[in-house]
Design a protein around this motif. Structure first.
Motif, PDB file in Angstrom:
ATOM      1  N   ALA A   1      42.282  20.630  34.041  1.00 53.62           N
ATOM      2  CA  ALA A   1      42.461  21.742  33.105  1.00 53.62           C
ATOM      3  C   ALA A   1      41.189  22.574  33.025  1.00 53.62           C
TER       4      ALA A   1
ATOM      5  N   ASP B   1      51.649  23.955  35.571  1.00 58.34           N
ATOM      6  CA  ASP B   1      51.972  22.996  36.635  1.00 58.34           C
ATOM      7  C   ASP B   1      50.809  22.012  36.763  1.00 58.34           C
ATOM      8  N   ASP B   2      50.792  21.029  35.862  1.00 50.90           N
ATOM      9  CA  ASP B   2      49.670  20.091  35.833  1.00 50.90           C
ATOM     10  C   ASP B   2      49.551  19.279  37.112  1.00 50.90           C
ATOM     11  N   GLY B   3      50.707  18.964  37.721  1.00 49.87           N
ATOM     12  CA  GLY B   3      50.666  18.205  38.967  1.00 49.87           C
ATOM     13  C   GLY B   3      49.912  18.957  40.053  1.00 49.87           C
ATOM     14  N   ALA B   4      50.275  20.217  40.230  1.00 45.13           N
ATOM     15  CA  ALA B   4      49.625  21.022  41.264  1.00 45.13           C
ATOM     16  C   ALA B   4      48.136  21.170  40.976  1.00 45.13           C
TER      17      ALA B   4
ATOM     18  N   GLU C   1      46.245  19.102  39.240  1.00 52.21           N
ATOM     19  CA  GLU C   1      45.554  17.837  39.465  1.00 52.21           C
ATOM     20  C   GLU C   1      45.363  17.590  40.955  1.00 52.21           C
ATOM     21  N   ALA C   2      46.379  17.965  41.755  1.00 58.35           N
ATOM     22  CA  ALA C   2      46.257  17.767  43.203  1.00 58.35           C
ATOM     23  C   ALA C   2      45.088  18.570  43.762  1.00 58.35           C
TER      24      ALA C   2
ATOM     25  N   ARG D   1      41.853  17.023  42.655  1.00 65.63           N
ATOM     26  CA  ARG D   1      41.522  15.824  43.437  1.00 65.63           C
ATOM     27  C   ARG D   1      40.909  16.205  44.773  1.00 65.63           C
ATOM     28  N   LYS D   2      41.428  17.264  45.368  1.00 63.34           N
ATOM     29  CA  LYS D   2      40.874  17.706  46.656  1.00 63.34           C
ATOM     30  C   LYS D   2      39.415  18.118  46.508  1.00 63.34           C
TER      31      LYS D   2
ATOM     32  N   GLY E   1      37.207  15.304  45.460  1.00 57.99           N
ATOM     33  CA  GLY E   1      37.058  14.377  46.568  1.00 57.99           C
ATOM     34  C   GLY E   1      35.923  14.789  47.499  1.00 57.99           C
TER      35      GLY E   1
ATOM     36  N   SER F   1      37.254  15.381  53.416  1.00 57.37           N
ATOM     37  CA  SER F   1      37.829  15.594  52.090  1.00 57.37           C
ATOM     38  C   SER F   1      39.190  14.919  51.948  1.00 57.37           C
TER      39      SER F   1
ATOM     40  N   SER G   1      40.079  11.596  49.617  1.00 56.36           N
ATOM     41  CA  SER G   1      40.903  11.646  48.416  1.00 56.36           C
ATOM     42  C   SER G   1      42.119  10.741  48.578  1.00 56.36           C
TER      43      SER G   1
ATOM     44  N   GLN H   1      57.585  14.224  40.532  1.00 60.81           N
ATOM     45  CA  GLN H   1      56.395  15.069  40.490  1.00 60.81           C
ATOM     46  C   GLN H   1      55.230  14.378  41.195  1.00 60.81           C
TER      47      GLN H   1
ATOM     48  N   PHE I   1      53.026  15.344  44.971  1.00 62.51           N
ATOM     49  CA  PHE I   1      51.602  15.491  45.250  1.00 62.51           C
ATOM     50  C   PHE I   1      50.994  14.194  45.766  1.00 62.51           C
TER      51      PHE I   1
ATOM     52  N   PHE J   1      50.562  11.356  44.440  1.00 62.16           N
ATOM     53  CA  PHE J   1      49.718  10.593  43.528  1.00 62.16           C
ATOM     54  C   PHE J   1      50.226   9.153  43.517  1.00 62.16           C
TER      55      PHE J   1
ATOM     56  N   ARG K   1      52.617  22.389  27.659  1.00 62.20           N
ATOM     57  CA  ARG K   1      53.153  23.055  28.841  1.00 62.20           C
ATOM     58  C   ARG K   1      52.866  24.541  28.914  1.00 62.20           C
TER      59      ARG K   1
ATOM     60  N   ARG L   1      47.235  25.108  25.959  1.00 62.73           N
ATOM     61  CA  ARG L   1      46.065  24.684  26.725  1.00 62.73           C
ATOM     62  C   ARG L   1      44.802  25.329  26.169  1.00 62.73           C
TER      63      ARG L   1
END
Lengths: 279, 375
Positions: free
Chosen positions: A121, A137-140, A142-143, A146-147, A150, B2, B6, B221, B225, B227, B305, B310
């Protein structure tokens, strides 16, 4: 995003202090910058430059003008005279937004993070990835987080926790990752280790090495001369608003640099500037 | 480097989640430990009261009554979350509840009902709109003073506490105002304002469908990704707990039966013949409780959401950002130089430390120039 991804591919070349390629156009070239507040010449005809993958440390007393000079680059102050070139092109930087547009990002000592929300966030604050429903889109996010993390800090795991729960070094890496996601090419780090313990300072050193690999240029403002010698490729010393001199870090000793800071005495290994003590 | 890193870190995280012990269990099930603490405290209170009251606390009747009484407080709490998260406080909620309630009552009995007629189906909607409008105006006024005039929320809402409490008394002239609209009375619960056993089970079924669907969506979800997935046993555990909670709550509200006289009246009204041994008619979920659940879902959606939610959380986490309307070029360096003009963010930078060189002094600088976290 994609450019920084690509740039990982070419980290074949070794990155040691002395291996910065200073033959091409510098990332940043500030020439004859002056600014006065009332009658005080805070910065007087100062020139500094920065190359890709290079860490340039700015040193000097409080009031020597280093912070003011760097705030002119980040757009917080408007210079009275002088020119700034970004990648060889003359740049007009009048406010922080202009600086951001040139890929210049500042990592503040306070890090300017939102403590209540998690790393992803924070990285995307102000430019969230949205779903087609118009929701976050929290998943996107976070992905992506992570990249980037990383790359910068492979040991980072705490993606779900609010950043206030993180250690100082981890918070620093979040702040830097945020700048990188904004496509930063030039980072200004103001006392990045001032609030950190020894272990976390080492973490920041690793972070800076990763950033160098990605060809990002860094201006480092620090009081800690050990940090400066550990992290920087070049030192630039200022005194009374003028540049005393600059030197490749391996060409000078700590004592010599202290001499530059306190007396303005330029050692043989350094290139003297206008502020150097006249013999 | 990278991608590879990850990916391996993800699988490693997955393995770590499989680690045993309480910590591993909590990590795998992803249960918030703070919530667990609150549930624990609630259980202690419930069981404590149950024992102290000689076994009358944990009965369907009491729990049902508590659920109705909690509903209005709960609705206000969802709003209070946003206020507190931005480091503000609202002391005036209770008084605003009072004054809007009184305005709604007076409006309904003296203006709306005479205007629309006693049997009109629109009376309750008009009353609600009046209440919403009043709440909006009062909240907007207090919010304006806090955000734009820079008066601390504590002061403004402390004033509001007194003003609106007085206003509530003034609107009603201290009288009790009996409401007449039957539709509106449903909002308050009671035997009429409850949905009965059958509909309660329908609500439970819908809830279960949503819970299962939500868990599936979360898995999809994560797959999207790549996860680490929640282990199947952990998924089954959390799902099981949720379903037991839903079914248990429904059974409790359904086992609270209409008392004899009410049941007889109900039977007469609906032309049901009373069987031998008396009628068994359940209350089921009360309407205000269902409204509270609905409001809770909407507010959760807004905070989790949407951009707005946020940002509310983000602002709350940064005291300088939370400071209303004061972040331009203020700090001045002692010697007259303008220091720290950068939108209030460079606070405590190197300009404030003592002039230092070398190691010994740098440590001083760390202490001197590092702002302590504002907690």
């Amino acid at each position: 995003m994609s450019t920084t991804m690509d740039s990982i591919a070419d980290h074949g070349r070794a990155h040691h202090h002395s291996d910065v390629d200073r033959t091409g156009t510098p990332l940043i070239d500030m020439r004859d910058i002056s600014i006065a507040f009332g009658g005080i010449h805070a910065v007087d005809q100062a020139s500094i430059d920065l190359y890709k993958g290079e860490v340039v440390a700015l040193l000097g007393h409080n009031g020597a003008g280093k912070s003011t000079l760097i705030k002119i680059l980040s757009g917080a102050y408007k210079r009275d005279s002088g020119e700034i070139f970004v990648r060889g092109e003359k740049a007009s930087i009048g406010n922080p937004r202009d600086a951001k547009a040139y890929g210049i990002e500042t990592i503040y000592q306070t890090l300017a993070l939102a403590d209540n929300v998690d790393a992803a966030a924070n990285l995307f604050l102000g430019r969230e990835i949205m779903t087609s429903w118009g929701t976050l889109d929290d998943g996107a996010m976070e992905a992506e987080a992570r990249k980037v993390m990383g790359r910068l800090n492979p040991n980072f795991r705490r993606f779900k926790e609010p950043v206030k729960a993180l250690s100082g070094g981890q918070r620093q890496s979040v702040a830097i990752a945020r700048a990188i996601l904004f496509n930063a090419k030039i980072l200004i780090m103001d006392e990045p280790t001032a609030a950190l313990g020894p272990q976390e300072t080492a973490q920041v050193a690793d972070l800076i090495k990763e950033l160098k690999k990605e060809d990002i240029g860094i201006f480092l403002i620090s009081h800690d001369i050990h940090d400066v010698f550990d992290l920087s490729d070049r030192v630039v010393v200022m005194k009374n608003g003028q540049v005393v001199g600059s030197a490749r870090t391996e060409d000078v000793t700590k004592d010599e640099v202290l001499g530059m800071i306190i007396l303005g005495k330029c050692p043989p290994g350094a290139t003297p500037g206008p502020g150097a003590m006249k013999e | 480097m990278s991608e590879a890193t990850s990916d391996t870190s993800l699988t490693r995280a997955g393995q770590a989640a499989g680690a045993g012990g309480f910590k591993g269990f909590m990590r795998a099930t992803e249960i918030d430990t703070r919530m667990l603490g609150m549930i624990g405290a609630l259980l202690v209170i419930w069981i404590g009261f149950h024992i102290l009251s000689g076994g009358t606390f944990l009965t369907p009747r009491n729990l049902w009554n508590l659920s109705v009484q909690t509903a209005s407080v709960g609705v206000m709490a969802t709003g209070m979350v946003l206020v507190i998260v931005t480091r503000n406080i609202d002391l005036s909620v209770g008084s605003i509840l009072g004054v809007t309630g009184m305005i709604m009552a007076v409006a309904q009995t003296q203006y709306i009902t005479p205007m629309l007629g006693f049997d009109s189906g629109f009376v309750w909607i008009a009353t609600l709109l009046v209440g919403l409008l009043c709440g909006l105006l009062i909240g907007g006024l207090q919010g304006f003073v806090i955000a734009y005039l820079g008066v601390p929320a504590f002061i403004v809402t402390l004033g509001g506490l007194l003003v609106w409490r007085g206003a509530a008394w003034w609107v009603a002239s201290g009288r009790t105002i009996p409401l007449t609209d039957d539709n509106f009375k449903l909002l308050g619960g009671g035997s009429d304002g409850s949905i009965g056993a059958t509909w309660s089970w329908v609500v439970a079924a819908v809830a279960i469908v949503f819970i299962v669907f939500g868990a599936l969506a979360a898995r999809r979800q994560r797959q999207r990704f790549s996860f680490a997935q929640k282990p199947m046993w952990a998924e089954a555990f959390t799902l099981g707990i949720s379903l037991i909670a839903v079914i248990g709550a429904t059974m409790i509200v359904n086992s609270y039966l209409l008392p004899g006289p009410l049941a007889r009246r109900y039977a007469e009204a609906n032309a049901i013949t009373v069987p031998e041994g008396g009628l068994e008619i359940s209350f089921g979920y009360a309407v205000p409780v269902l409204l509270f659940i609905g409001v809770g879902i909407v507010m959760t959606f807004i905070t989790r959401r949407t951009r707005f939610g946020r940002y509310v959380f983000a602002i709350g986490g940064n005291p300088e950002a939370a400071e209303p309307r004061r972040h331009q070029h203020q700090a001045r360096h002692p010697d007259g130089l303008r220091a720290d003009g950068h939108a209030g963010r460079g606070r405590g930078g190197n300009l404030h430390g003592p002039p230092v060189l070398g190691d010994q002094c740098a440590r001083h600088a760390r202490r001197g120039s590092t702002p302590s976290p504002p907690r």
